[in-house]
Design a protein around this motif. Structure first.
Motif, mmCIF file in Angstrom:
data_model
loop_
_atom_site.group_PDB
_atom_site.id
_atom_site.type_symbol
_atom_site.label_atom_id
_atom_site.label_comp_id
_atom_site.label_asym_id
_atom_site.label_seq_id
_atom_site.Cartn_x
_atom_site.Cartn_y
_atom_site.Cartn_z
ATOM 1 N N LYS A 140 4.083 5.365 2.969
ATOM 2 C CA LYS A 140 4.472 6.749 3.621
ATOM 3 C C LYS A 140 4.302 6.929 5.261
ATOM 4 C CE LYS A 140 1.454 8.777 0.629
ATOM 5 N NZ LYS A 140 0.727 10.162 0.074
ATOM 6 N N ARG A 141 3.363 6.248 5.838
ATOM 7 C CA ARG A 141 3.200 6.359 6.991
ATOM 8 C C ARG A 141 4.364 5.484 8.007
ATOM 9 N NH1 ARG A 141 -1.356 9.617 9.217
ATOM 10 N NH2 ARG A 141 -2.820 9.634 7.774
ATOM 11 N N PHE A 142 4.931 4.544 7.228
ATOM 12 C CA PHE A 142 5.867 3.620 7.811
ATOM 13 C C PHE A 142 7.263 4.519 7.946
ATOM 14 C CE2 PHE A 142 4.105 -0.853 8.348
ATOM 15 C CZ PHE A 142 3.003 -0.481 8.980
ATOM 16 N N SER B 211 0.779 -1.146 0.103
ATOM 17 C CA SER B 211 -0.068 -0.104 -0.017
ATOM 18 C C SER B 211 0.862 1.233 0.107
ATOM 19 C CB SER B 211 -0.978 0.145 1.233
ATOM 20 O OG SER B 211 -1.525 1.167 1.392
ATOM 21 N N LYS C 214 7.516 17.062 5.585
ATOM 22 C CA LYS C 214 7.276 15.990 6.230
ATOM 23 C C LYS C 214 8.267 14.789 5.888
ATOM 24 C CE LYS C 214 2.506 16.736 7.381
ATOM 25 N NZ LYS C 214 0.957 16.072 7.255
ATOM 26 N N CYS D 48 4.114 11.127 -3.639
ATOM 27 C CA CYS D 48 4.606 11.765 -2.095
ATOM 28 C C CYS D 48 4.858 13.248 -2.278
ATOM 29 C CB CYS D 48 5.664 11.201 -1.643
ATOM 30 S SG CYS D 48 7.181 11.056 -2.834
ATOM 31 N N LEU E 281 7.394 7.961 7.647
ATOM 32 C CA LEU E 281 6.920 9.015 8.584
ATOM 33 C C LEU E 281 7.424 8.444 10.094
ATOM 34 C CD1 LEU E 281 3.886 10.681 7.327
ATOM 35 C CD2 LEU E 281 6.209 11.767 7.732
ATOM 36 N N ALA E 282 7.041 7.218 10.437
ATOM 37 C CA ALA E 282 7.293 6.679 11.608
ATOM 38 C C ALA E 282 8.669 6.184 11.874
ATOM 39 C CB ALA E 282 6.136 5.642 11.972
ATOM 40 N N GLU F 92 3.631 15.602 0.900
ATOM 41 C CA GLU F 92 4.291 15.448 2.020
ATOM 42 C C GLU F 92 5.589 15.918 2.031
ATOM 43 O OE1 GLU F 92 1.181 12.210 2.089
ATOM 44 O OE2 GLU F 92 2.547 12.953 0.425
ATOM 45 N N GLU G 47 -0.027 4.001 0.679
ATOM 46 C CA GLU G 47 -0.351 5.211 2.011
ATOM 47 C C GLU G 47 0.437 4.527 3.140
ATOM 48 O OE1 GLU G 47 -1.773 8.205 2.305
ATOM 49 O OE2 GLU G 47 -1.681 7.809 0.113
ATOM 50 N N MET G 48 0.514 3.114 3.234
ATOM 51 C CA MET G 48 1.384 2.215 4.370
ATOM 52 C C MET G 48 2.705 2.419 4.169
ATOM 53 S SD MET G 48 1.134 -1.527 5.372
ATOM 54 C CE MET G 48 -0.638 -1.685 5.088
#
Length: 319
Positions: A227-229, A222, A252, A244, A231-232, A247, A224-225
């Motif tokens: 990008k989230r991971f 994914s 970010k 992207c 970011l984390a 962001e 979105e997954m």
């Protein structure tokens, strides 16, 4: 029984004369009489009574006259509907594409298309890679959006969008300020790789010289997954720049080119070469060409073909 016979029959009923009906239908009277005889033979019933120089409908003739009117009226309504379809196209278009293309490439396409073709219903089949190609080949979708290369010879391939696959990393990462990075420079960092697809295949080739030394932490399916991971702080990943850009613009995330040469991806609109295209389908091709490119509309070569015409050599194509 055919529509022409019914039309001739109703002209006789309307004019109450075989000879006048022959003139109205631009036929000879014997030809008109022959059509009536064929109807009577098929229905196994007389349709007219001859009373001297006059004619009158039999009971069977009255029944046929009622149904013939309905049949010809349905034919007229069908023709009117088809004519209206050409003027104001309606119906459905099924588009096979992955979720990222739907989110980052197609919204402007769909928005502009609905402005021009408000009565056409767009359906989206969320598919990935080879499944997009299969959906189009099996006529489960009218069009597909997929990454090149596509080698299937039965498909028409129209380039619509290109951007760059980049290394995605936190904005504060030491590599974020680099203009480009090589595979060797990623040794020691946890990597989050796309699970499948053309991008993954290309990354495998790019990473192959150092694959034994890499730390592949996760495989994700994914955008979105990913990008989230990242970011984390769970690792570095790879993503098309289009996916992207928000962001990155917000500070970010950072996106760095791959070296020694940028990895450019190309998306194409695909459809069957043997598919006769409606006005609605031709409109989708044109709207996609004008609105899918990130840097403005591409130059369209040749003319736009008429509805139903094969378009194999009229648009900028590959394959």
């Amino acid at each position: 029984m055919d529509l022409d016979q019914l039309h001739t029959f109703l002209e006789i009923v309307r004019l109450k004369s075989f000879s006048k009906a022959a003139q109205s239908c631009f036929r000879t009277q014997p030809a008109v009489s022959a059509q009536v005889r064929q109807l009577e033979q098929e229905l196994n019933a007389p349709l007219f009574e001859r009373l001297g120089t006059k004619i009158a409908l039999t009971a069977a003739g009255h029944i046929l006259a009622d149904y013939a009117e309905q049949i010809l009226d349905l034919r007229r309504r069908a023709q009117d509907g088809i004519n209206e379809l050409e003027r104001v196209p309606r119906g459905e278009l099924m588009i096979a594409a992955n979720e990222a293309s739907c989110i980052y490439v197609l919204p402007r396409v769909f928005s502009e298309y609905k402005k021009q073709f408000p009565n056409v219903h767009i359906l989206v089949d969320r598919s990935y890679g080879a499944r997009v190609v299969d959906a189009v080949l099996e006529n489960l979708a009218d069009f597909g959006i997929t990454q090149l290369p596509v080698t299937e010879k039965r498909l028409q391939i129209v380039k619509i969008h290109s951007d760059e696959i980049k290394l995605l990393l936190p904005a504060s990462h030491p590599l974020a300020s680099r203009k480009s990075v090589t595979a060797v420079e990623l040794i020691g960092y946890p990597l989050l790789l796309p699970k499948t697809g053309t991008t993954r295949n290309r990354l495998n080739v790019w990473l192959e010289p150092v694959e034994d030394e890499l730390n592949v932490s996760m495989e994700l399916d994914s955008t979105e997954m990913i990008k989230r991971f990242v970011l984390a702080g769970l690792g570095l990943s790879f993503l098309a720049a289009t996916h992207c850009q928000e962001e990155v613009a917000a500070g970010k995330l950072a996106a760095t080119s791959l070296g020694p040469e940028p990895m450019v991806r190309q998306l194409a609109l695909i459809y069957r070469k043997d598919k006769a295209l409606s006005k609605a389908a031709l409109g989708f091709i044109e709207v996609t060409l004008r609105n899918a490119a990130p840097d403005g509309p591409p130059r369209i070569l040749g003319r736009v073909p008429a509805p139903g015409e094969r378009v194999a050599k009229t648009l900028p194509v590959e394959g």
